[in-house]
Scaffold this motif. Sequence first.
Motif, PDB file in Angstrom:
ATOM      1  N   THR A 190      37.105  54.703  36.833  1.00 57.94           N
ATOM      2  CA  THR A 190      37.199  53.413  36.147  1.00 57.94           C
ATOM      3  C   THR A 190      38.208  52.502  36.829  1.00 57.94           C
ATOM      4  O   THR A 190      37.957  51.306  37.030  1.00 57.94           O
ATOM      5  CB  THR A 190      37.582  53.638  34.682  1.00 57.94           C
ATOM      6  OG1 THR A 190      36.611  54.487  34.059  1.00 57.94           O
ATOM      7  CG2 THR A 190      37.636  52.316  33.936  1.00 57.94           C
ATOM      8  N   SER A 191      39.355  53.062  37.201  1.00 58.21           N
ATOM      9  CA  SER A 191      40.368  52.260  37.906  1.00 58.21           C
ATOM     10  C   SER A 191      39.854  51.770  39.249  1.00 58.21           C
ATOM     11  O   SER A 191      40.155  50.639  39.666  1.00 58.21           O
ATOM     12  CB  SER A 191      41.640  53.096  38.102  1.00 58.21           C
ATOM     13  OG  SER A 191      42.162  53.537  36.865  1.00 58.21           O
ATOM     14  N   LEU A 192      39.059  52.596  39.910  1.00 58.00           N
ATOM     15  CA  LEU A 192      38.505  52.205  41.205  1.00 58.00           C
ATOM     16  C   LEU A 192      37.528  51.041  41.062  1.00 58.00           C
ATOM     17  O   LEU A 192      37.495  50.133  41.903  1.00 58.00           O
ATOM     18  CB  LEU A 192      37.817  53.410  41.851  1.00 58.00           C
ATOM     19  CG  LEU A 192      37.349  53.248  43.298  1.00 58.00           C
ATOM     20  CD1 LEU A 192      38.546  52.992  44.206  1.00 58.00           C
ATOM     21  CD2 LEU A 192      36.601  54.488  43.756  1.00 58.00           C
ATOM     22  N   LEU A 193      36.740  51.039  39.996  1.00 56.31           N
ATOM     23  CA  LEU A 193      35.803  49.935  39.765  1.00 56.31           C
ATOM     24  C   LEU A 193      36.545  48.624  39.507  1.00 56.31           C
ATOM     25  O   LEU A 193      36.177  47.572  40.039  1.00 56.31           O
ATOM     26  CB  LEU A 193      34.900  50.271  38.582  1.00 56.31           C
ATOM     27  CG  LEU A 193      33.884  51.404  38.790  1.00 56.31           C
ATOM     28  CD1 LEU A 193      33.150  51.705  37.497  1.00 56.31           C
ATOM     29  CD2 LEU A 193      32.892  51.042  39.884  1.00 56.31           C
ATOM     30  N   PHE A 194      37.603  48.685  38.713  1.00 55.03           N
ATOM     31  CA  PHE A 194      38.376  47.473  38.445  1.00 55.03           C
ATOM     32  C   PHE A 194      39.103  46.994  39.704  1.00 55.03           C
ATOM     33  O   PHE A 194      39.232  45.789  39.928  1.00 55.03           O
ATOM     34  CB  PHE A 194      39.374  47.732  37.320  1.00 55.03           C
ATOM     35  CG  PHE A 194      38.784  47.623  35.950  1.00 55.03           C
ATOM     36  CD1 PHE A 194      38.832  46.429  35.257  1.00 55.03           C
ATOM     37  CD2 PHE A 194      38.175  48.713  35.350  1.00 55.03           C
ATOM     38  CE1 PHE A 194      38.279  46.323  33.991  1.00 55.03           C
ATOM     39  CE2 PHE A 194      37.626  48.625  34.086  1.00 55.03           C
ATOM     40  CZ  PHE A 194      37.675  47.420  33.400  1.00 55.03           C
ATOM     41  N   THR A 195      39.570  47.935  40.527  1.00 53.15           N
ATOM     42  CA  THR A 195      40.225  47.548  41.775  1.00 53.15           C
ATOM     43  C   THR A 195      39.251  46.889  42.733  1.00 53.15           C
ATOM     44  O   THR A 195      39.579  45.900  43.405  1.00 53.15           O
ATOM     45  CB  THR A 195      40.859  48.781  42.440  1.00 53.15           C
ATOM     46  OG1 THR A 195      41.770  49.405  41.529  1.00 53.15           O
ATOM     47  CG2 THR A 195      41.624  48.392  43.685  1.00 53.15           C
ATOM     48  N   ALA A 196      38.032  47.424  42.793  1.00 51.56           N
ATOM     49  CA  ALA A 196      37.014  46.814  43.652  1.00 51.56           C
ATOM     50  C   ALA A 196      36.670  45.407  43.179  1.00 51.56           C
ATOM     51  O   ALA A 196      36.439  44.506  43.994  1.00 51.56           O
ATOM     52  CB  ALA A 196      35.764  47.693  43.675  1.00 51.56           C
ATOM     53  N   ALA A 197      36.639  45.205  41.860  1.00 50.04           N
ATOM     54  CA  ALA A 197      36.377  43.864  41.347  1.00 50.04           C
ATOM     55  C   ALA A 197      37.508  42.904  41.692  1.00 50.04           C
ATOM     56  O   ALA A 197      37.275  41.737  42.023  1.00 50.04           O
ATOM     57  CB  ALA A 197      36.179  43.924  39.832  1.00 50.04           C
ATOM     58  N   ALA A 198      38.739  43.391  41.633  1.00 50.99           N
ATOM     59  CA  ALA A 198      39.879  42.533  41.983  1.00 50.99           C
ATOM     60  C   ALA A 198      39.881  42.165  43.455  1.00 50.99           C
ATOM     61  O   ALA A 198      40.439  41.129  43.841  1.00 50.99           O
ATOM     62  CB  ALA A 198      41.184  43.237  41.616  1.00 50.99           C
ATOM     63  N   ASP A 199      39.268  42.979  44.293  1.00 53.06           N
ATOM     64  CA  ASP A 199      39.237  42.709  45.728  1.00 53.06           C
ATOM     65  C   ASP A 199      38.277  41.582  46.090  1.00 53.06           C
ATOM     66  O   ASP A 199      38.470  40.913  47.114  1.00 53.06           O
ATOM     67  CB  ASP A 199      38.843  43.967  46.506  1.00 53.06           C
ATOM     68  CG  ASP A 199      39.939  45.024  46.464  1.00 53.06           C
ATOM     69  OD1 ASP A 199      41.094  44.651  46.191  1.00 53.06           O
ATOM     70  OD2 ASP A 199      39.643  46.211  46.684  1.00 53.06           O
ATOM     71  N   VAL A 200      37.239  41.372  45.290  1.00 52.87           N
ATOM     72  CA  VAL A 200      36.184  40.438  45.687  1.00 52.87           C
ATOM     73  C   VAL A 200      36.241  39.113  44.945  1.00 52.87           C
ATOM     74  O   VAL A 200      35.478  38.205  45.286  1.00 52.87           O
ATOM     75  CB  VAL A 200      34.793  41.082  45.483  1.00 52.87           C
ATOM     76  CG1 VAL A 200      34.642  42.327  46.334  1.00 52.87           C
ATOM     77  CG2 VAL A 200      34.562  41.423  44.011  1.00 52.87           C
ATOM     78  N   VAL A 201      37.084  38.988  43.930  1.00 47.56           N
ATOM     79  CA  VAL A 201      37.189  37.731  43.191  1.00 47.56           C
ATOM     80  C   VAL A 201      38.579  37.156  43.378  1.00 47.56           C
ATOM     81  O   VAL A 201      39.524  37.858  43.734  1.00 47.56           O
ATOM     82  CB  VAL A 201      36.891  37.932  41.690  1.00 47.56           C
ATOM     83  CG1 VAL A 201      35.477  38.452  41.491  1.00 47.56           C
ATOM     84  CG2 VAL A 201      37.897  38.876  41.058  1.00 47.56           C
ATOM     85  N   SER A 202      38.690  35.879  43.122  1.00 45.69           N
ATOM     86  CA  SER A 202      39.980  35.212  43.244  1.00 45.69           C
ATOM     87  C   SER A 202      40.869  35.590  42.064  1.00 45.69           C
ATOM     88  O   SER A 202      40.415  36.124  41.049  1.00 45.69           O
ATOM     89  CB  SER A 202      39.797  33.698  43.301  1.00 45.69           C
ATOM     90  OG  SER A 202      39.147  33.228  42.124  1.00 45.69           O
ATOM     91  N   GLU A 203      42.154  35.284  42.214  1.00 41.15           N
ATOM     92  CA  GLU A 203      43.116  35.683  41.191  1.00 41.15           C
ATOM     93  C   GLU A 203      42.838  35.011  39.851  1.00 41.15           C
ATOM     94  O   GLU A 203      43.006  35.615  38.792  1.00 41.15           O
ATOM     95  CB  GLU A 203      44.526  35.347  41.674  1.00 41.15           C
ATOM     96  CG  GLU A 203      45.629  35.826  40.737  1.00 41.15           C
ATOM     97  CD  GLU A 203      47.008  35.578  41.305  1.00 41.15           C
ATOM     98  OE1 GLU A 203      47.992  35.852  40.591  1.00 41.15           O
ATOM     99  OE2 GLU A 203      47.096  35.106  42.459  1.00 41.15           O
ATOM    100  N   LYS A 204      42.393  33.765  39.878  1.00 38.42           N
ATOM    101  CA  LYS A 204      42.159  33.046  38.621  1.00 38.42           C
ATOM    102  C   LYS A 204      40.906  33.528  37.901  1.00 38.42           C
ATOM    103  O   LYS A 204      40.738  33.251  36.702  1.00 38.42           O
ATOM    104  CB  LYS A 204      42.050  31.547  38.897  1.00 38.42           C
ATOM    105  CG  LYS A 204      40.872  31.152  39.779  1.00 38.42           C
ATOM    106  CD  LYS A 204      40.872  29.659  40.058  1.00 38.42           C
ATOM    107  CE  LYS A 204      39.689  29.245  40.924  1.00 38.42           C
ATOM    108  NZ  LYS A 204      38.412  29.475  40.221  1.00 38.42           N
ATOM    109  N   ASP A 205      40.025  34.237  38.604  1.00 35.54           N
ATOM    110  CA  ASP A 205      38.783  34.727  37.984  1.00 35.54           C
ATOM    111  C   ASP A 205      38.864  36.190  37.579  1.00 35.54           C
ATOM    112  O   ASP A 205      37.886  36.724  37.030  1.00 35.54           O
ATOM    113  CB  ASP A 205      37.608  34.543  38.951  1.00 35.54           C
ATOM    114  CG  ASP A 205      37.329  33.081  39.245  1.00 35.54           C
ATOM    115  OD1 ASP A 205      37.576  32.257  38.348  1.00 35.54           O
ATOM    116  OD2 ASP A 205      36.888  32.767  40.367  1.00 35.54           O
TER     117      ASP A 205
END
Length: 239
Positions: A190-205
């Motif tokens: 689960t943490s890996l999925l959230f980390t991958a999402a943080a890698d591909v979107v901007s900070e404000k999104d």
Amino acid sequence: MAPPPVSVPVVAEDTPLLWNARDEDGKTVKRDDASETSSQQRTYLSASSRCVIQLCALTLIFDFTQYSVYAPLTAVFEEIICNRYYSSLAASPFLAQRDCKVFPVQSELALVKGYKDTFNQIPSILLSIPLGLLADRIGRRPMLLLFLFGFFLCDSWVKIVCLFPDYLPLRLVWLAPLFKIVGGGANFGTSLLFTAAADVVSEKDRVDVFLKMSAMEMIVQIAAAPLVSTLMTFSNCSS
């Protein structure tokens, strides 16, 4: 007093009709360059949106496999323990007066499930930091594949033990978390999925994306229980 003269720009034959845009650094950018930059931003947003959709779908599928199997697996465990308990009493396991809610059966069921759920947390606790560092080195996608492979091995081992209850003791399901060493446990995934999402979107999104991924889990919690209960009415493990 006469007003100061206004400078009029000299317009030649090759002067563009539209004013040049300026970028964030104040440098002059031609219209072609500005449109190219806008096109690149749209492409980036489109790629990140596709990745977020894939991560949300993967979160939905993974959470559904976890929540949907909980009740049926408990029923299978209870049936195996009940059959073994009445067989040990030299009685037929198909007697009408057989009651699987007796204390010895429920006590063993609580013991098996309690230790199984406890052991499932150990890989995530011990391997989160090493696997996280490995994910930073080799990338998110290889670690995600390793996590799914380890989860598949763990789930397959439980099904094998339940498929051959006459040859394998049910307590062997306690060894299933050993297969999660391959890619960590559910919490790490689960943490890996959230980390991958943080890698591909901007900070404000990121907040918006994290809420969408969390919503997938809430949808599963609401929909999985009644769906599985309905399916269990059509298929009884004791039949």
